[in-house]
Motif scaffolding. Structure first.
Motif, PDB file in Angstrom:
ATOM      1  N   THR A 128      33.627  41.898  31.839  1.00  0.00           N
ATOM      2  CA  THR A 128      34.303  41.765  30.679  1.00  0.00           C
ATOM      3  C   THR A 128      36.159  40.882  30.167  1.00  0.00           C
ATOM      4  O   THR A 128      36.741  42.196  30.362  1.00  0.00           O
ATOM      5  N   ALA A 129      35.900  39.401  29.783  1.00  0.00           N
ATOM      6  CA  ALA A 129      37.363  39.052  30.161  1.00  0.00           C
ATOM      7  C   ALA A 129      37.528  39.402  28.828  1.00  0.00           C
ATOM      8  O   ALA A 129      39.116  39.584  28.614  1.00  0.00           O
ATOM      9  N   ALA A 130      36.870  38.497  27.811  1.00  0.00           N
ATOM     10  CA  ALA A 130      37.100  38.583  26.442  1.00  0.00           C
ATOM     11  C   ALA A 130      35.487  38.571  25.695  1.00  0.00           C
ATOM     12  O   ALA A 130      34.170  38.839  26.734  1.00  0.00           O
ATOM     13  N   PRO A 131      35.642  38.644  24.562  1.00  0.00           N
ATOM     14  CA  PRO A 131      34.357  38.543  23.971  1.00  0.00           C
ATOM     15  C   PRO A 131      33.497  36.857  24.594  1.00  0.00           C
ATOM     16  O   PRO A 131      34.240  36.435  23.930  1.00  0.00           O
ATOM     17  N   GLY A 132      31.899  37.495  24.856  1.00  0.00           N
ATOM     18  CA  GLY A 132      31.434  36.351  24.494  1.00  0.00           C
ATOM     19  C   GLY A 132      32.227  35.837  26.519  1.00  0.00           C
ATOM     20  O   GLY A 132      32.063  34.761  26.302  1.00  0.00           O
ATOM     21  N   VAL A 133      33.164  37.164  27.379  1.00  0.00           N
ATOM     22  CA  VAL A 133      33.805  35.562  28.472  1.00  0.00           C
ATOM     23  C   VAL A 133      33.806  36.933  29.756  1.00  0.00           C
ATOM     24  O   VAL A 133      34.276  37.801  29.231  1.00  0.00           O
ATOM     25  N   TRP A 134      32.734  36.804  30.061  1.00  0.00           N
ATOM     26  CA  TRP A 134      32.573  37.611  31.863  1.00  0.00           C
ATOM     27  C   TRP A 134      32.989  37.152  32.441  1.00  0.00           C
ATOM     28  O   TRP A 134      32.974  35.665  32.991  1.00  0.00           O
TER      29      TRP A 134
END
Length: 273
Positions: free
Chosen positions: A131-137
């Protein structure tokens, strides 16, 4: 044969059997054979039958009659595709190379379909994404094709955009990777595999014979433990991992067990290579 302290779920062992040997069978595997082959790794007949029923309901096993008219089960097309995707990870003969970039999965799911959001997150995690950021994998770029097939198979592709690229900062990539993945938890999984199966390999290395029944049992248990690890650990470049990463050792142990035991186990399974 060395008994190691590890619980293997009957359903998982059945999938592992089909991945290792069942695909080589001409036609469906008779139920009687499934019971014999799972008994060799400590699964009783009622557990085999109930687990097969669950796999059938999930669409992974398909009931069919053998050439002699006996009841049996074969793999569904979806199950075959899943196993073929897994082969590239489970049986990889070389460790990941240099950093070849990343694939990003950016998704947005309407609140009215929030259950699909959960399914999507679970699928990306199961594929090895961090998980790089919420909603970004994020995952290594070589996982793009498998990710694309998996999301389409689950009809999740309308909610996702996929991108390929490189990490340009501001933190060092190794520092970012340590945020995107729980490396300590992944390392513990590798250590657990080594605790269970390195001693099995050492015992086989001290022997000259390879009895098919013992080889089959030790190989199926090792494969059942191992096949989940290349998904928990997506194969990050060595330069981005902590020194003395246990994944290097666990992969070497599995490859050695595979080379020593797979073919002898196939004799017991009655399929050959």
């Amino acid at each position: 044969m060395i008994n190691v302290s590890e619980q293997h779920a009957p359903r998982s062992l059945i999938v592992t059997f089909y991945g290792a040997y069942g695909r080589s069978v001409s036609g469906p595997v008779p139920v009687s054979e499934l019971i014999r082959l799972l008994a060799a790794v400590g699964v009783d007949a009622p557990s085999v039958r109930s687990s097969v029923s669950r796999l059938k309901r999930r669409g992974l096993l398909v009931p069919a009659r053998t050439a002699t008219g006996a009841a049996g089960y074969g793999l569904s097309p979806e199950a075959r595709q899943l196993l073929e995707d897994g082969d590239r990870r489970v049986y990889a003969t070389t460790p990941p190379g240099q950093d070849d970039g990343w694939v990003l999965a950016v998704f947005s799911v309407p609140e009215s379909e929030r259950q699909k959001r959960h399914v999507l997150r679970s699928r990306l995690a199961a594929l090895g994404f961090g998980t790089a950021a919420p909603g970004v994998w994020i995952a290594p770029a070589r996982l793009y094709e498998e990710t694309r097939r998996s999301l389409r198979r689950l009809a999740l592709d309308p909610y996702v955009d996929l991108f390929r690229g490189e990490h340009l900062g501001f933190a060092a990539t190794a520092e970012a990777v340590a945020r995107w993945w729980d490396l300590a938890a992944i390392a513990k999984e590798h250590e657990a595999f080594l605790d269970r199966h390195a001693r099995v390999l050492h015992a086989w290395e001290a022997r000259e014979d390879t009895p098919p029944d013992e080889a089959y049992g030790d190989y199926l248990r090792a494969l059942d433990s191992w096949r989940h690890l290349p998904y928990a650990d997506p194969g990050l470049p060595a330069a981005l991992l902590p020194a003395d990463w246990p994944g290097t050792r666990s992969a070497a142990v599995f490859r050695a067990l595979h080379e020593r035991l797979r073919d002898a186990g196939a004799v017991f399974a009655g399929v050959g290579r």
